[in-house]
Design a protein around this motif. Structure first.
Motif, PDB file in Angstrom:
ATOM      1  N   SER A 148       0.846  -1.192   0.000  1.00 18.47           N
ATOM      2  CA  SER A 148       0.000   0.000   0.000  1.00 18.47           C
ATOM      3  C   SER A 148       0.879   1.239   0.000  1.00 18.47           C
ATOM      4  CB  SER A 148      -0.908   0.000   1.234  1.00 18.47           C
ATOM      5  OG  SER A 148      -1.539   1.268   1.403  1.00 18.47           O
ATOM      6  N   PRO A 149       0.468   2.317  -0.695  1.00 26.47           N
ATOM      7  CA  PRO A 149       1.231   3.571  -0.634  1.00 26.47           C
ATOM      8  C   PRO A 149       1.028   4.332   0.671  1.00 26.47           C
ATOM      9  CG  PRO A 149      -0.682   3.836  -2.034  1.00 26.47           C
ATOM     10  CD  PRO A 149      -0.652   2.395  -1.644  1.00 26.47           C
ATOM     11  N   HIS A 150       0.247   3.756   1.594  1.00 20.88           N
ATOM     12  CA  HIS A 150      -0.038   4.433   2.855  1.00 20.88           C
ATOM     13  C   HIS A 150       0.513   3.694   4.075  1.00 20.88           C
ATOM     14  CE1 HIS A 150      -2.820   6.921   0.573  1.00 20.88           C
ATOM     15  NE2 HIS A 150      -3.392   5.824   0.114  1.00 20.88           N
ATOM     16  N   ALA A 151       0.778   2.403   3.960  1.00 22.77           N
ATOM     17  CA  ALA A 151       1.115   1.615   5.148  1.00 22.77           C
ATOM     18  C   ALA A 151       2.102   0.513   4.794  1.00 22.77           C
ATOM     19  CB  ALA A 151      -0.152   1.012   5.766  1.00 22.77           C
ATOM     20  N   ALA A 152       2.561  -0.186   5.832  1.00 27.67           N
ATOM     21  CA  ALA A 152       3.494  -1.302   5.661  1.00 27.67           C
ATOM     22  C   ALA A 152       2.793  -2.465   4.954  1.00 27.67           C
ATOM     23  CB  ALA A 152       4.026  -1.735   7.027  1.00 27.67           C
ATOM     24  N   PRO A 153       3.548  -3.381   4.361  1.00 33.33           N
ATOM     25  CA  PRO A 153       2.931  -4.478   3.609  1.00 33.33           C
ATOM     26  C   PRO A 153       2.236  -5.498   4.507  1.00 33.33           C
ATOM     27  CG  PRO A 153       5.311  -4.723   3.666  1.00 33.33           C
ATOM     28  CD  PRO A 153       5.019  -3.391   4.260  1.00 33.33           C
ATOM     29  N   SER A 164      -1.600   3.319  -6.462  1.00 33.86           N
ATOM     30  CA  SER A 164      -2.483   4.449  -6.702  1.00 33.86           C
ATOM     31  C   SER A 164      -2.679   5.206  -5.391  1.00 33.86           C
ATOM     32  CB  SER A 164      -3.813   3.961  -7.261  1.00 33.86           C
ATOM     33  OG  SER A 164      -4.664   5.047  -7.544  1.00 33.86           O
ATOM     34  N   TYR A 165      -1.837   6.224  -5.184  1.00 34.69           N
ATOM     35  CA  TYR A 165      -1.942   6.989  -3.937  1.00 34.69           C
ATOM     36  C   TYR A 165      -3.249   7.769  -3.903  1.00 34.69           C
ATOM     37  CZ  TYR A 165      -0.479   9.736   0.077  1.00 34.69           C
ATOM     38  OH  TYR A 165      -0.413  10.294   1.322  1.00 34.69           O
ATOM     39  N   TRP A 166      -3.594   8.412  -5.021  1.00 35.71           N
ATOM     40  CA  TRP A 166      -4.886   9.077  -5.172  1.00 35.71           C
ATOM     41  C   TRP A 166      -5.735   8.260  -6.140  1.00 35.71           C
ATOM     42  CZ3 TRP A 166      -0.460  12.479  -5.397  1.00 35.71           C
ATOM     43  CH2 TRP A 166      -0.293  13.258  -4.247  1.00 35.71           C
TER      44      TRP A 166
END
Length: 383
Positions: free
Chosen positions: A89-94, A270-272
Motif C-alpha cells: 500500500s502507498p499508505h502503510a506497511a505491507p 495508486s496513492y490518489w
C-alpha cells in the motif's frame, strides 16, 4: 523656466530609477527566500521518508510461504497448502495473507484456543451471524442460507495476525492476514529525518543561492530554471510524503491494521484514486535527477569577476609567451638582440655560472654561440 523644468524632470527620472531598484531588490530577495524555503520543505519530506525506511527495518519480518502454511494449519486444523498473497500500500506497511477454502465448517473458538496454547496473545472472538441470498442459475431461484463471519487477532514477537472466516452454510474461506506490530522507532525516525531534511535543505539552498548570485547571467538562469523544474516535479511526491507523515504521527492500534509509513508513498501504487500507479515513483526519480544536475552546476559555479580575472590572466600569459618567442626569434639572427636577451636572462645575477647556464639555454633554443660571447670570453677564445 526651462532650466527649472529640466531640473525637475531629471530629478523625477532619477527618483523613478531608484524606486524601481528599491522595489525590485526586495522582490528578488523574496523570491530567493521562497525558493530556499521550498527546497528545505522538499528535503524535509524526503528526510522523513528516509527515517521511515530506517524505522521500518526494525519491524518484525513477515512470515514466508512456509511460515504462513504453518500458521494457516494452526488456524484451520487442516494440513493443506494455502493460497498466499502479498499486499503493498502507498499508505502503510505491507501485509501477507493466506487463504484456505473449507467445505466442512470452521470453529473460530477452537482456532483461537490453538493460538493461545502456542503462546500467542489472542483477542476475543467476534461472531456475526446473518443470512445470505444465493441464486441458483438452473431454476433462477433465490435461497436464503445462514452465513457466519468470525474474527479474532493474535500477536506474538512483534507479529500481528488477523484470523477470519466467512461461511455460507458449511462452505467458506478462512483468511490469515499478517503484518508487523507498531514500533516507536518509525514515528521517531520519521520525525527526526524530517527535521534533519529541513535543516539540510535550508543550508544547502542558501549556499547554492549565494554561489549562483555571483555567477554570470547565463549560468545563473540555467541553475534557476533547473531548480524551479525540480521543485515543480517533486511537489506531488512531497505532498504525499507529508500526508503519510501525518498518519505516522497519529496514534495507531496494532490490531487495527498495518502501521502507517512515510516512504510507502513512493512505492508503485495508486496513492490518489485518479492518479496512475507510476506517478509518484517516476516524478521522484525525474525530479531528483534534475535537482542533482542543478546542484552540480551550482557547486561548479565560478564568480563572474573571477572568470574575468582568469581570462585577463590567460591573456597576459599568452602575450608574455608571444613576446619571449619573438625575442628568441630575433636573437637567432641579430647579435645585439641575443646580447640583450642574455642580459635579461641573467639579471641581476651576473655570476659566471649563471651566464653559462643562460648561454646554454639560448644555444639549445637555436641562438648562435658566437652571438652570446662577452668581451672577456672573446679575448680568452682569441688567445
Amino acid at each position: 523656466m526651462n532650466t527649472s523644468w529640466s531640473t525637475a524632470a531629471g530629478g523625477a527620472r532619477l527618483f523613478a530609477r531608484r524606486a524601481r531598484w528599491w522595489f525590485a531588490l526586495p522582490n528578488r530577495r523574496a523570491v530567493t527566500v521562497a525558493a530556499v524555503v521550498l527546497v528545505a520543505v522538499l528535503l524535509g519530506a524526503f528526510g522523513a521518508a528516509a527515517g521511515s525506511w530506517l524505522g521500518n527495518r526494525s519491524l518484525a519480518e513477515l512470515p514466508d510461504t512456509a511460515g504462513l502454511a504453518e500458521l494457516s494449519q494452526r488456524a484451520t486444523g487442516i494440513d493443506e497448502t494455502p493460497v498466499v498473497s502479498r499486499k503493498t500500500s502507498p499508505h502503510a506497511a505491507p501485509v501477507v495473507a493466506a487463504d484456505m477454502r473449507i467445505d466442512t465448517g470452521w470453529d473460530a473458538a477452537q482456532a483461537q484456543q490453538r493460538y493461545a496454547v502456542a503462546g500467542w496473545s489472542v483477542s476475543p472472538v467476534v461472531v456475526v451471524d446473518d443470512q445470505a441470498s444465493v441464486l441458483y442459475p438452473g431454476d433462477k431461484t433465490i435461497t436464503r442460507l445462514p452465513s457466519r463471519y468470525s474474527r479474532f487477532t493474535a500477536e506474538s514477537q512483534g507479529l500481528v495476525l488477523e484470523v477470519s472466516g466467512s461461511f455460507v452454510a458449511d462452505g467458506g474461506i478462512v483468511r490469515l492476514s499478517a503484518w508487523a506490530a507498531n514500533s516507536p522507532a518509525v514515528p521517531t525516525l520519521a520525525l527526526t529525518g524530517a527535521v534533519l531534511g529541513l535543516i539540510t535543505g535550508w543550508l544547502s539552498a542558501a549556499t547554492m543561492a549565494r554561489r549562483i548570485h555571483q555567477a554570470n547571467s547565463v549560468h545563473r538562469a540555467t541553475v534557476t530554471a533547473l531548480t524551479a523544474t525540480a521543485l515543480i516535479v517533486l511537489a506531488a511526491p512531497a505532498v504525499a510524503l507529508y500526508l503519510n507523515l501525518g498518519r505516522v504521527l497519529r496514534s495507531h492500534g496494532d490490531t487495527s491494521g498495518p502501521i502507517a509509513t512515510v516512504h510507502s508513498a513512493l512505492t508503485p501504487g495508486s496513492y490518489w484514486p485518479t492518479a496512475p500507479m507510476w506517478l509518484l515513483p517516476v516524478l521522484s526519480v525525474a525530479g531528483s535527477l534534475v535537482a542533482i544536475i542543478a546542484l552540480a552546476l551550482a557547486v561548479t559555479t565560478r564568480p563572474a569577476h573571477a572568470s574575468a580575472a582568469l581570462s585577463a590572466a590567460e591573456g597576459d600569459w599568452e602575450m608574455a609567451t608571444g613576446t619571449v618567442e619573438a625575442s628568441i626569434a630575433a636573437a637567432r639572427v641579430n647579435r645585439d638582440a641575443a646580447q640583450q636577451l642574455l642580459y635579461l636572462l641573467t639579471y641581476p645575477d651576473w655570476a659566471p655560472t649563471s651566464v653559462d647556464r643562460a648561454r646554454h639555454r639560448l644555444i639549445s633554443a637555436g641562438v648562435p654561440a658566437a652571438f652570446l660571447t662577452t668581451p672577456d670570453q672573446s679575448s680568452s677564445e682569441g688567445s
